[in-house]
Design an enzyme around this catalytic site. Structure first.
Site, short mmCIF file in Angstrom:
data_model
loop_
_atom_site.label_atom_id
_atom_site.label_comp_id
_atom_site.label_asym_id
_atom_site.label_seq_id
_atom_site.Cartn_x
_atom_site.Cartn_y
_atom_site.Cartn_z
N HIS A 116 -1.11 21.70 -18.66
CA HIS A 116 -0.97 23.28 -18.81
C HIS A 116 -1.27 23.84 -17.12
O HIS A 116 -0.54 24.70 -16.84
CB HIS A 116 -1.97 23.84 -19.73
CG HIS A 116 -1.70 23.78 -20.99
ND1 HIS A 116 -2.56 23.90 -22.24
CD2 HIS A 116 -0.42 23.28 -21.55
CE1 HIS A 116 -1.92 23.41 -23.38
NE2 HIS A 116 -0.61 23.34 -23.08
N HIS A 127 8.69 20.11 -28.27
CA HIS A 127 7.63 20.28 -29.09
C HIS A 127 6.36 21.22 -28.78
O HIS A 127 5.60 21.08 -27.87
CB HIS A 127 7.06 18.72 -28.91
CG HIS A 127 7.89 17.83 -29.27
ND1 HIS A 127 9.16 17.47 -28.36
CD2 HIS A 127 7.92 16.81 -30.07
CE1 HIS A 127 9.79 16.43 -28.82
NE2 HIS A 127 8.99 15.82 -29.73
N SER A 142 1.20 25.70 -24.62
CA SER A 142 2.11 25.79 -23.65
C SER A 142 3.14 27.01 -23.91
O SER A 142 3.48 27.85 -22.96
CB SER A 142 2.97 24.53 -23.47
OG SER A 142 3.10 23.85 -24.90
N ASP A 195 14.48 19.63 -34.81
CA ASP A 195 14.23 18.53 -34.07
C ASP A 195 14.16 19.02 -32.25
O ASP A 195 15.48 19.73 -32.13
CB ASP A 195 15.08 17.28 -34.05
CG ASP A 195 14.77 16.24 -33.16
OD1 ASP A 195 13.83 15.60 -33.32
OD2 ASP A 195 15.48 16.14 -32.25
N GLY A 196 13.32 19.01 -31.58
CA GLY A 196 13.26 19.54 -30.27
C GLY A 196 14.42 18.80 -29.37
O GLY A 196 14.93 19.27 -28.53
N ASP A 233 6.86 17.76 -24.81
CA ASP A 233 5.55 17.09 -25.16
C ASP A 233 5.53 16.52 -26.58
O ASP A 233 4.82 17.28 -27.27
CB ASP A 233 4.58 18.54 -24.82
CG ASP A 233 3.06 18.30 -25.11
OD1 ASP A 233 2.84 17.03 -25.11
OD2 ASP A 233 2.45 19.28 -25.36
N1 SAM Z 1 3.28 21.63 -26.23
C1 SAM Z 1 1.92 22.05 -27.10
C2 SAM Z 1 0.94 22.44 -26.08
O1 SAM Z 1 0.90 21.99 -25.04
O2 SAM Z 1 0.45 23.52 -26.64
C3 SAM Z 1 1.56 20.87 -28.05
C4 SAM Z 1 2.63 20.20 -28.76
S1 SAM Z 1 1.81 18.87 -29.67
C5 SAM Z 1 1.38 17.69 -28.66
C6 SAM Z 1 3.39 18.10 -30.24
C7 SAM Z 1 4.04 19.00 -31.62
O3 SAM Z 1 5.46 18.39 -31.56
C8 SAM Z 1 3.36 19.09 -32.83
O4 SAM Z 1 3.07 20.45 -33.17
C9 SAM Z 1 4.21 18.60 -33.84
O5 SAM Z 1 4.48 19.40 -34.90
C10 SAM Z 1 5.72 18.68 -33.14
N2 SAM Z 1 6.74 17.85 -33.19
C11 SAM Z 1 6.63 16.41 -33.63
N3 SAM Z 1 7.91 16.02 -33.74
C12 SAM Z 1 8.65 16.84 -33.56
C13 SAM Z 1 10.38 16.90 -33.32
N4 SAM Z 1 11.03 15.75 -33.66
N5 SAM Z 1 10.77 18.24 -32.94
C14 SAM Z 1 10.14 19.14 -32.65
N6 SAM Z 1 8.79 19.26 -32.86
C15 SAM Z 1 8.25 17.88 -33.01
#
Ligand code: SAM
Length: 259
Positions: free
Chosen positions: A19, A42, A97, A139-140, A160
């Site tokens: 961050h 993500h 984030s 999906d991201g 992330d």
């Molecule tokens: N970026 C955030 C932050 O720094 O505050 C933290 C994100 S956390 C490490 C990862 C997130 O990715 C989780 O909320 C999970 O539900 C999501 N996730 C997992 N696989 C995913 C995908 N294929 N596409 C989108 N989101 C996904």
């Protein structure tokens, strides 16, 4: 089936590393009076309560932002984002984030966020409601592929993942390669954990071989618990903004005090 929940880890030292660099880069990019795109593959739920059961259970924020808070001058972009979010959501709030981005970006900037987990998506949609923000339950990687190169063309993409899917380590260098080809001016930032198992190493080697002008920032910190596999945090940044090396060097010195 996704089981990772960032609420257990929000505000830990990996978040402080990720961050800080994110906030610094967004602040730098907004120094130019031109709109930009922020994309997150993500995103998580966007807002965390460090006095909540999840954070208290792991104690990760207590050995993370609670210690690192004093490193930052009040005008550091990360400190400014924390202050802004806490002014609205209370002293124990911690911005993920997406809220860091919303705190630092302007109404003319475009923010697009993805999270696949139904509860994380719902929470994010509620907290990140804003004219310049779109939230996707998708999906991201698919989202990033579908919108890159984005409009506006300047901007930053944060990847992330929770690395719940082992394949992520293998496929990320190729994903970044494709995204860079599509959006060659975009700042592409990938977070990864530094693990005692060394599982991340082949991915990092492949990234370094593929992008020789990228910036790789790695910091180490004591494990959150005895036997915890994560002992550090990495950010791999393609097209790093000018001056980011200095921020990385400053952060390295701060993290060195933890050893
Ligand atoms: N970026 C955030 C932050 O720094 O505050 C933290 C994100 S956390 C490490 C990862 C997130 O990715 C989780 O909320 C999970 O539900 C999501 N996730 C997992 N696989 C995913 C995908 N294929 N596409 C989108 N989101 C996904």
């Amino acid at each position: 089936m996704l089981s990772y929940q960032h609420a257990y880890h929000a505000g830990n030292m990996a978040d402080v590393h990720k961050h800080t660099l994110l906030a610094w880069m967004l602040d730098y990019l907004t120094r130019k009076d031109k709109p930009l795109s922020y994309i997150e593959t993500h995103a998580g739920r966007g807002l965390y309560d460090l006095s909540g059961a999840e954070a208290v259970k792991t104690g990760e924020a207590a050995s993370g932002i609670a210690l690192a808070d004093r490193w930052f001058a009040q005008d550091h972009p990360y400190a400014r984002a924390l202050k802004k979010v806490r002014a609205t959501h209370g002293d124990t709030a911690y911005p993920g984030s997406p809220l860091i981005a919303q705190s630092l970006l302007r109404p003319t900037d475009s923010i697009r966020l993805a999270d696949l987990h139904p509860q994380e998506y719902d929470a994010l949609r509620r907290v990140a409601r804003s004219q310049n923000t779109q939230v996707f339950r998708q999906d991201g990687f698919e989202l990033a592929h579908s919108i890159c190169p984005p409009t506006p063309r300047r901007g930053l993409l944060l990847i992330d993942p929770s690395y719940e899917i082992r394949d992520d380590y293998d496929r990320l260098p190729k994903i970044l390669g494709t995204l860079h080809q599509k959006w060659n001016v975009g700042v592409l930032a990938l977070w990864y954990p530094i693990l005692t198992s060394a599982e991340h190493l082949p991915m990092v080697a492949a990234l370094k071989a593929g992008f020789d002008t990228a910036l790789c920032s790695e910091v180490r910190f004591p494990p959150a618990r005895k036997g915890h596999r994560m002992v550090g945090s990495g950010m791999f940044i393609i097209n790093p903004p000018y001056g980011l090396e200095d921020q990385v060097a400053w952060l390295n010195k701060k993290f060195a005090t933890l050893r």
